[in-house]
Scaffold this active site. Sequence first.
Site, mmCIF file in Angstrom:
data_model
loop_
_atom_site.group_PDB
_atom_site.id
_atom_site.type_symbol
_atom_site.label_atom_id
_atom_site.label_comp_id
_atom_site.label_asym_id
_atom_site.label_seq_id
_atom_site.Cartn_x
_atom_site.Cartn_y
_atom_site.Cartn_z
ATOM 1 N N SER A 1 -6.452 -21.110 14.241
ATOM 2 C CA SER A 1 -7.567 -21.410 13.354
ATOM 3 C C SER A 1 -7.018 -21.660 11.950
ATOM 4 O O SER A 1 -6.397 -20.782 11.364
ATOM 5 C CB SER A 1 -8.521 -20.203 13.367
ATOM 6 O OG SER A 1 -9.543 -20.338 12.412
ATOM 7 N N LYS B 1 -8.123 -25.465 15.553
ATOM 8 C CA LYS B 1 -9.494 -25.359 15.041
ATOM 9 C C LYS B 1 -9.400 -25.422 13.532
ATOM 10 O O LYS B 1 -8.546 -24.773 12.932
ATOM 11 C CB LYS B 1 -10.088 -24.023 15.503
ATOM 12 C CG LYS B 1 -11.169 -23.413 14.610
ATOM 13 C CD LYS B 1 -11.837 -22.239 15.319
ATOM 14 C CE LYS B 1 -12.342 -21.198 14.326
ATOM 15 N NZ LYS B 1 -12.954 -20.039 15.016
ATOM 16 N N LYS C 1 -11.546 -25.120 9.844
ATOM 17 C CA LYS C 1 -12.759 -24.658 9.198
ATOM 18 C C LYS C 1 -13.333 -25.818 8.390
ATOM 19 O O LYS C 1 -12.570 -26.591 7.771
ATOM 20 C CB LYS C 1 -12.430 -23.491 8.262
ATOM 21 C CG LYS C 1 -11.950 -22.250 8.999
ATOM 22 C CD LYS C 1 -13.086 -21.572 9.751
ATOM 23 C CE LYS C 1 -12.655 -20.243 10.340
ATOM 24 N NZ LYS C 1 -13.778 -19.532 10.995
ATOM 25 N N ASP D 1 -15.111 -25.304 12.901
ATOM 26 C CA ASP D 1 -15.936 -24.098 12.736
ATOM 27 C C ASP D 1 -16.576 -24.120 11.352
ATOM 28 O O ASP D 1 -15.884 -24.120 10.331
ATOM 29 C CB ASP D 1 -15.066 -22.841 12.900
ATOM 30 C CG ASP D 1 -15.885 -21.549 12.925
ATOM 31 O OD1 ASP D 1 -17.118 -21.619 12.749
ATOM 32 O OD2 ASP D 1 -15.284 -20.470 13.129
ATOM 33 N N GLU E 1 -18.378 -25.258 16.160
ATOM 34 C CA GLU E 1 -18.704 -23.833 16.200
ATOM 35 C C GLU E 1 -19.679 -23.469 15.073
ATOM 36 O O GLU E 1 -19.441 -23.797 13.910
ATOM 37 C CB GLU E 1 -17.393 -23.050 16.061
ATOM 38 C CG GLU E 1 -17.490 -21.550 16.258
ATOM 39 C CD GLU E 1 -16.115 -20.873 16.180
ATOM 40 O OE1 GLU E 1 -15.078 -21.562 16.295
ATOM 41 O OE2 GLU E 1 -16.073 -19.646 15.991
ATOM 42 N N ASP F 1 -20.980 -18.613 17.751
ATOM 43 C CA ASP F 1 -20.143 -17.447 17.442
ATOM 44 C C ASP F 1 -21.084 -16.390 16.858
ATOM 45 O O ASP F 1 -21.626 -15.543 17.591
ATOM 46 C CB ASP F 1 -19.042 -17.880 16.452
ATOM 47 C CG ASP F 1 -18.214 -16.733 15.879
ATOM 48 O OD1 ASP F 1 -18.495 -15.570 16.186
ATOM 49 O OD2 ASP F 1 -17.269 -17.007 15.087
ATOM 50 N N LYS G 1 -16.280 -12.499 20.930
ATOM 51 C CA LYS G 1 -15.461 -11.565 20.162
ATOM 52 C C LYS G 1 -15.984 -10.190 20.535
ATOM 53 O O LYS G 1 -17.176 -9.923 20.302
ATOM 54 C CB LYS G 1 -15.652 -11.767 18.654
ATOM 55 C CG LYS G 1 -15.171 -13.110 18.130
ATOM 56 C CD LYS G 1 -15.465 -13.237 16.645
ATOM 57 C CE LYS G 1 -15.003 -14.589 16.111
ATOM 58 N NZ LYS G 1 -15.432 -14.817 14.722
ATOM 59 N N GLY H 1 -11.398 -14.759 17.288
ATOM 60 C CA GLY H 1 -10.511 -13.806 16.607
ATOM 61 C C GLY H 1 -11.115 -13.370 15.290
ATOM 62 O O GLY H 1 -11.966 -14.064 14.724
HETATM 63 O O1 OSB Z 1 -15.548 -17.569 12.550
HETATM 64 O O2 OSB Z 1 -14.047 -17.398 14.003
HETATM 65 C C1 OSB Z 1 -14.477 -17.110 12.897
HETATM 66 C C2 OSB Z 1 -11.903 -14.948 11.055
HETATM 67 C C3 OSB Z 1 -12.724 -14.040 10.417
HETATM 68 C C4 OSB Z 1 -14.086 -14.165 10.556
HETATM 69 C C5 OSB Z 1 -14.629 -15.193 11.342
HETATM 70 C C6 OSB Z 1 -13.804 -16.091 11.996
HETATM 71 C C7 OSB Z 1 -12.407 -15.986 11.814
HETATM 72 C C8 OSB Z 1 -11.442 -16.922 12.403
HETATM 73 C C9 OSB Z 1 -10.038 -16.391 12.608
HETATM 74 O O3 OSB Z 1 -11.678 -18.076 12.623
HETATM 75 C C10 OSB Z 1 -9.498 -16.583 13.963
HETATM 76 C C11 OSB Z 1 -8.276 -15.730 14.250
HETATM 77 O O4 OSB Z 1 -8.342 -14.483 14.201
HETATM 78 O O5 OSB Z 1 -7.230 -16.328 14.552
HETATM 79 MG MG MG Z 2 -16.315 -18.719 14.174
#
Ligand code: OSB
Ligand code: MG
Length: 368
Positions: free
Chosen positions: A135, A161, A163, A188, A213, A238, A262, A290
Amino acid sequence: MKIERIELRHVKLKLVSPFVTSMGVENEEEHIIIRIDGEGLTGWGESVAEGTPFYSYETVQTAWHVLRCFIIPEIIGKDINNINEAIKFSERVRGHRMAKAGLEAALWDLLAKQKGVSLSNMLGGLRRRIDVGVSIGIQTTPDELKKKTEAYLKEGYKRIKIKIAPGNDLQFVKALRKEFPGLLLQVDANSAYTLDDVNIFREMDSCNLLLIEQPLGYDDIYDHSKLQREIKTPICLDESIHSLPDARAAIELGSCKIINIKPGRVGGFTESKLIHDYCLSKKIPIWHGGMLESGIGRAGNIALASLSNFTLPGDISASKRYYKEDLVFPEFVIAQDGTMEVPVKPGIGVDVDIDKLDRVTVFKEVLR
Ligand code: OSB
Ligand code: MG
């Protein structure tokens, strides 16, 4: 298994680089590490409630409060022989799923160690290696993003992925797609858009994304069903999915075609397994999300991701993608084929480095 002692640690872990999302910038990650001792064995878990209430309403402080005052007093000193018995003790507490999940994870580890089996085995996982992705936070320019992506692809990551946020979306997605035509790519938004932005997502339909996402409200299911009807790219939820009933509502309403699990967000491995099995029965693909966990939490994520319906690569990256030093040994590494090994030793299958854990602990409390 007699629950003799529970230790809570508030930890602060400095990220190797700032993680920028539509929710803000994270330079360090605060979580709670939970240690449970009983009958000469030790179980470890991690609560993914963060320092800030920007992803979820839960924070380290709320999770600590709920664990210390309402959940731990119910189970300390008790003889617990399976997870369902333990869950009963926290059923009266509504919500606070990240608090519950951290404690449940430590109990799963302890009970798996008592049985002498790996956590993957105890959860019903079949895979010996899992497919993983990475990510990437919002970058300053599309060129920066291309460079970062290239470096991760070299390390072996199978799926990227990125953001996105309003103003930082199509230009990044299109640039990356042009540079890497065959890349498994997903985005995401962390709830940064509304239905008024439907044209942005229509335009993304031409970018061949695996999924989008959580584009809309962090607790929304209904508006996502409207957006999904307007676009071809699968929506993946999510933030909005906290439980099996949420997953059922989202799937029945057509709000998403894919779900990210998660364990912290849904209250633990037990609820995760229920959602996993339900999605399998509805042919809805799932993948493991994650929360920038330390190796303690990530070990549990890897065990869960070894279940059969985790068919898309997870946000489960190597230790060094997050932290200079992880809290476990061996650290997690990614192979050139984009997979990660599922630990086979009893419980979470990795050892906790107590010295490193001490160094990142800002507050500790022991309950017995
Ligand atoms: O939206 O998936 C998410 C990290 C903290 C809070 C929300 C998210 C995330 C990540 C990190 O995208 C993914 C990872 O731990 O590799
Ligand atoms: Mg997410």
